[in-house]
Design an enzyme around this catalytic site. Structure first.
Site: not given
Length: 369
Positions: A105, A175, A199
């Site tokens: 990511w 992030d 999540k």
């Protein structure tokens, strides 16, 4: 397939939600608080949604002890949208940014940012997956608009257990899609924290952004209004129609976290859950193996292989079949890395992990020939 009450969901996202929250949502689905209609049907400018929106922001502030000079924003576009939004809002100051690429990511974020400015990778690609180079080896640019990193790599299973250092004039951007609310965070060390809610704190559809006020007001001219943090802030996250249902559910999950002991309670449970699973891996005499360097092993997304010496795909498929028979789902590793991956987000209980460990011990006994 097992009933919804017996299924154990170890998915990487969208992830398990607290059963208490789902029950509450179910009870309000057709008629929200005697209004005669569902929250999904209500105006995003009505008093009901206005309260939900403000309560969600307030609870994030409370749980993370967000300083007064930071704004809490909600937007759409997922993590990938966030990658572009970060660059378009922040890279304009000097035209370049530092990126620490530690996995899937952060690599995607760096690739996206390169469309809008110069990206400096603070270290070359690691020699092997599952590692983060020591900070003493990082090459930082003192003129960077910001230093970006991914706190926890969902696919790769690596996590920063300390906050990276940065030049005083270079804001730190993180992030935290998969680690938010799983551990205490000193927000004042960051210029911006962002991530998808799906999540640890809610369903898919909403991205949270926590940004220091002095970083607002400098977007690139090409930045769309829907991704302009300054614009979103001025409109209190309702410039356009937001993902009202997602924010509604997220607000309930945030209240659940508060009730369960806040971030401190989630952190304690996270440590217990991950220790239980890593102990099962480490005490298996090599039948289960973690490919991640011990000092950067994630507490949240735990990839492992089954079978000697470096994983046996046939055994792994057999394990996944056995897991589904026990109503344990979404344990297959990401398609890019294979193997098994257990995601231990906030709604995954210690009892869930104990059930997984019991299956692992039984499976080893029956298949370690």
């Amino acid at each position: 397939m097992g009933s919804s009450s017996s299924a154990l969901n170890f998915g990487a996202g969208p992830a398990k939600l607290p059963k208490e929250v789902l029950s509450e949502v179910q009870s309000e689905l057709l008629c929200y608080q005697n209004c005669g209609m569902s929250i999904m049907e209500m105006s995003h400018r009505g008093k009901e949604y206005d309260k939900i929106n403000n309560d969600a922001q307030k609870t994030i502030r409370e749980l993370l002890k967000v300083p007064d000079n930071y704004r809490v924003l909600f937007m759409q576009g997922g993590g990938l949208g966030g990658f572009a939004a970060i660059a378009m809002n922040l890279i304009n100051r000097t035209g370049s940014a530092d990126y620490a690429v530690t996995g899937t990511w952060s690599a995607a974020a760096a690739k996206e940012a390169a469309k809008y400015g110069t990206v400096n990778l603070v270290f070359p690609k690691a020699d092997k997956p599952g590692a983060i180079p020591n900070e003493s080896a990082w090459t930082r640019n003192p003129d960077a608009s910001y230093l970006y990193y991914c706190d926890n790599e969902t696919v790769d299973g690596v996590e920063f257990h300390t906050v990276p250092q940065t030049h005083p004039d270079v804001p730190l951007v993180a992030d935290m899609s998969s680690s938010i609310m799983t551990k205490k965070v000193d927000v004042s060390k960051f210029g911006c924290i962002f991530g998808g809610a799906q999540k640890n704190i809610g369903p898919a559809g909403v991205v949270f952004v926590i940004i220091r006020e002095d970083l607002l007001g400098k977007p690139m001219k090409i930045c769309p209004a829907i991704m302009d943090f300054t614009n979103i802030n001025k409109a209190n996250s309702v410039h356009n129609t937001p993902a009202t249902f997602s924010v509604y559910v997220m607000e309930k999950v945030l209240q659940w976290i508060k009730k369960m002991g806040g971030v401190e309670g989630m952190e304690k449970q996270s440590e217990e859950k991950s220790k239980l699973l890593y102990d099962a891996i480490n005490n298996s005499d090599g039948f289960y193996t973690s490919p991640i360097d011990k000092e950067v092993q994630s507490r949240i997304n735990i990839p492992f292989r089954i079978g000697r010496p470096n994983g046996n795909e046939e055994l792994e498929k057999k394990f996944l079949d056995e897991a589904e028979k026990q109503y344990m789902y979404q344990l297959k590793g990401h398609r890019s890395v294979g193997g098994i991956r257990a995601s231990l987000y906030n709604a995954v209980s210690l009892a869930d992990v104990k059930s997984l460990v019991e299956l692992m011990q039984r499976f080893k006994k029956e298949n370690d020939k």
